[in-house]
Design a protein around this motif. Structure first.
Motif, mmCIF file in Angstrom:
data_model
loop_
_atom_site.group_PDB
_atom_site.id
_atom_site.type_symbol
_atom_site.label_atom_id
_atom_site.label_comp_id
_atom_site.label_asym_id
_atom_site.label_seq_id
_atom_site.Cartn_x
_atom_site.Cartn_y
_atom_site.Cartn_z
ATOM 1 N N ARG A 186 19.523 101.697 3.174
ATOM 2 C CA ARG A 186 18.835 102.944 3.525
ATOM 3 C C ARG A 186 19.408 103.561 4.799
ATOM 4 O O ARG A 186 19.347 104.774 4.992
ATOM 5 C CB ARG A 186 17.335 102.705 3.682
ATOM 6 N N MET A 187 19.940 102.730 5.685
ATOM 7 C CA MET A 187 20.518 103.243 6.922
ATOM 8 C C MET A 187 21.970 103.687 6.754
ATOM 9 O O MET A 187 22.458 104.530 7.500
ATOM 10 C CB MET A 187 20.438 102.175 8.014
ATOM 11 N N VAL A 188 22.657 103.115 5.773
ATOM 12 C CA VAL A 188 24.083 103.399 5.591
ATOM 13 C C VAL A 188 24.309 104.607 4.681
ATOM 14 O O VAL A 188 25.241 105.391 4.909
ATOM 15 C CB VAL A 188 24.807 102.158 5.030
ATOM 16 N N TYR A 189 23.467 104.773 3.661
ATOM 17 C CA TYR A 189 23.663 105.846 2.684
ATOM 18 C C TYR A 189 22.547 106.876 2.767
ATOM 19 O O TYR A 189 21.456 106.601 3.282
ATOM 20 C CB TYR A 189 23.714 105.274 1.267
ATOM 21 N N ASP A 190 22.825 108.043 2.242
ATOM 22 C CA ASP A 190 21.834 109.110 2.138
ATOM 23 C C ASP A 190 21.588 109.440 0.675
ATOM 24 O O ASP A 190 22.496 109.356 -0.152
ATOM 25 C CB ASP A 190 22.325 110.378 2.831
ATOM 26 N N VAL A 191 20.363 109.867 0.387
ATOM 27 C CA VAL A 191 20.026 110.411 -0.927
ATOM 28 C C VAL A 191 19.807 111.914 -0.784
ATOM 29 O O VAL A 191 19.955 112.476 0.302
ATOM 30 C CB VAL A 191 18.777 109.714 -1.504
ATOM 31 N N LEU A 192 19.475 112.567 -1.866
ATOM 32 C CA LEU A 192 19.408 114.030 -1.850
ATOM 33 C C LEU A 192 18.146 114.576 -1.187
ATOM 34 O O LEU A 192 18.173 115.628 -0.545
ATOM 35 C CB LEU A 192 19.512 114.553 -3.291
ATOM 36 N N VAL A 193 17.037 113.859 -1.319
ATOM 37 C CA VAL A 193 15.762 114.330 -0.793
ATOM 38 C C VAL A 193 15.087 113.196 -0.025
ATOM 39 O O VAL A 193 15.153 112.042 -0.438
ATOM 40 C CB VAL A 193 14.829 114.799 -1.940
ATOM 41 N N HIS A 194 14.473 113.528 1.103
ATOM 42 C CA HIS A 194 13.704 112.559 1.876
ATOM 43 C C HIS A 194 12.228 112.944 1.863
ATOM 44 O O HIS A 194 11.864 114.046 1.427
ATOM 45 C CB HIS A 194 14.207 112.495 3.317
ATOM 46 N N GLY A 197 29.056 105.418 3.789
ATOM 47 C CA GLY A 197 28.059 106.409 3.401
ATOM 48 C C GLY A 197 28.023 107.549 4.392
ATOM 49 O O GLY A 197 29.019 107.830 5.073
ATOM 50 N N THR A 198 26.869 108.201 4.500
ATOM 51 C CA THR A 198 26.689 109.303 5.446
ATOM 52 C C THR A 198 25.459 109.077 6.318
ATOM 53 O O THR A 198 25.045 109.974 7.049
ATOM 54 C CB THR A 198 26.513 110.644 4.701
ATOM 55 N N GLY A 199 24.863 107.900 6.249
ATOM 56 C CA GLY A 199 23.595 107.632 6.912
ATOM 57 C C GLY A 199 23.693 107.511 8.417
ATOM 58 O O GLY A 199 24.783 107.571 9.006
ATOM 59 N N PRO A 200 22.553 107.287 9.080
ATOM 60 C CA PRO A 200 22.508 107.225 10.541
ATOM 61 C C PRO A 200 23.206 106.021 11.154
ATOM 62 O O PRO A 200 23.440 105.991 12.357
ATOM 63 C CB PRO A 200 21.013 107.208 10.852
ATOM 64 N N MET A 201 23.547 105.022 10.325
ATOM 65 C CA MET A 201 24.284 103.869 10.836
ATOM 66 C C MET A 201 25.420 103.541 9.887
ATOM 67 O O MET A 201 25.341 103.804 8.688
ATOM 68 C CB MET A 201 23.361 102.657 11.025
ATOM 69 N N ARG A 202 26.481 102.981 10.439
ATOM 70 C CA ARG A 202 27.631 102.576 9.635
ATOM 71 C C ARG A 202 27.862 101.081 9.795
ATOM 72 O O ARG A 202 27.393 100.451 10.752
ATOM 73 C CB ARG A 202 28.885 103.355 10.038
ATOM 74 N N LYS A 259 14.403 111.007 7.602
ATOM 75 C CA LYS A 259 15.353 109.979 8.030
ATOM 76 C C LYS A 259 15.978 110.444 9.339
ATOM 77 O O LYS A 259 16.950 111.192 9.362
ATOM 78 C CB LYS A 259 16.433 109.728 6.971
ATOM 79 N N PRO A 260 15.409 110.023 10.469
ATOM 80 C CA PRO A 260 15.905 110.479 11.767
ATOM 81 C C PRO A 260 17.211 109.802 12.153
ATOM 82 O O PRO A 260 17.621 108.803 11.549
ATOM 83 C CB PRO A 260 14.781 110.080 12.722
ATOM 84 N N ALA A 261 17.861 110.344 13.169
ATOM 85 C CA ALA A 261 19.066 109.729 13.712
ATOM 86 C C ALA A 261 18.707 108.383 14.338
ATOM 87 O O ALA A 261 17.557 108.143 14.738
ATOM 88 C CB ALA A 261 19.704 110.648 14.747
ATOM 89 N N ALA A 262 19.684 107.497 14.423
ATOM 90 C CA ALA A 262 19.458 106.173 15.005
ATOM 91 C C ALA A 262 19.100 106.285 16.482
ATOM 92 O O ALA A 262 19.695 107.083 17.216
ATOM 93 C CB ALA A 262 20.706 105.316 14.825
ATOM 94 N N GLN A 263 18.135 105.488 16.905
ATOM 95 C CA GLN A 263 17.704 105.486 18.298
ATOM 96 C C GLN A 263 18.336 104.360 19.109
ATOM 97 O O GLN A 263 18.251 104.352 20.329
ATOM 98 C CB GLN A 263 16.177 105.352 18.360
#
Length: 288
Positions: free
Chosen positions: A24-32, A158-163, A188-192
């Motif tokens: 969930r942190m590495v990839y993005d889906v179309l809708v949150h 992916g495109t998520g907040p963490m790699r 899905k906020p940016a990583a803190q």
């Protein structure tokens, strides 16, 4: 700490709870989904509108990059959808994830920023379905792999907040903050934090000992009594979070588990056991 090793960082082929934490942190889906406001918000799709009873039209978010620096294009979105629908892919839970879509014609590319998704029948939970699947994966990497399962171990991009910085099925996974994640929101906020280490530690007591020694910062799925004990320590905070998961009771009416289960073939026995459950008391245990 994770109770099982993370076998893959992959939405398609790894659906266990430990893998889900990372994917969930590495990839993005179309809708949150914004759980506080109880509304759908944009993921890889920045907006949408209903065309008819079966069809939703989406606008692809511009300017998003994969972790390797390549821009996300409509090619990636279309490829991800088609791979999701490809029965030859044969990934875990495939049928339950795609059975609301027709095998042919569920995706229509309108232009380089617009696409449509069609369901088999009118779906009140259309957007809810899309908050879980499919992830947007990079076509330039995923399509070239002969064995797609390798993507989640050696090419988890992916495109998520963490790699992914490190991956090992035995020693664990390290995730680092993605500085290019600019489209975060309440869904899905940016990583803190800049770095997360997920170690496989299968035993609850071992994880508790690691917490007490300061070797571990977080554990989840803790028994109620153990959580209350940890909450007495001023160095710890215990949170109870709502989830979309649920448990249910089933009866072995065909006695597959042994002769002792034959009683469940009698409908009256099943009814008596269900009536014996104090639902108000059960609800209080879950939400004190």
């Amino acid at each position: 700490g994770a109770y099982q090793p993370i076998s893959l960082i992959d939405y398609f082929y790894a659906a266990g709870p430990e893998e889900t934490l990372a994917t969930r942190m590495v990839y993005d889906v179309l809708v949150h989904y914004d759980v506080d406001k109880r509304e759908f918000v944009g993921g890889m799709a920045e907006s949408w509108k209903r065309i008819d009873d079966l069809t939703m039209e989406f606008k692809l978010r511009r300017g998003v990059k994969f972790h390797d620096g390549q821009p996300v294009t409509m090619d990636d979105v279309e490829y991800s959808h088609e791979f999701m629908m490809d029965r030859k892919a044969n990934y875990r839970f495939q049928i339950t994830r795609v059975n609301w879509l027709p095998e042919k014609g569920s995706f229509e590319r309108i232009d380089d920023t617009t696409f449509r998704v069609r369901s088999k029948e009118p779906m009140a939970v259309f957007l809810a379905k899309m908050t879980n699947f499919p992830p947007v994966v990079p076509k330039h990497l995923h399509s070239k792999l002969e064995k797609k399962q390798a993507f989640g171990s050696t090419n988890a991009i992916g495109t998520g907040p963490m790699r992914v910085a490190e991956f090992s099925t035995t020693t664990g996974v390290t995730l680092v903050k993605n500085p290019d994640y600019k489209h975060g929101n309440a869904g899905k906020p940016a990583a803190q934090i800049s770095r997360v280490r997920i170690d496989p530690v299968p035993d609850h007591q071992t994880q508790t000992a690691r917490m007490l020694r300061g070797e571990q910062d977080l554990m989840f799925n803790v028994d109620k009594d153990q959580a209350e004990s940890l909450a007495n320590n001023p160095d710890f905070r215990v949170d109870v979070q709502d989830a979309v998961s649920f448990n249910w009771v089933t009866f072995d009416v065909q006695a597959r588990s042994g002769p002792g289960a034959k009683m469940f073939a009698d409908k009256r026995v099943r009814q008596a056991l269900l009536h014996a459950i104090d639902r108000n008391d059960l609800n209080h245990l879950v939400h004190p």
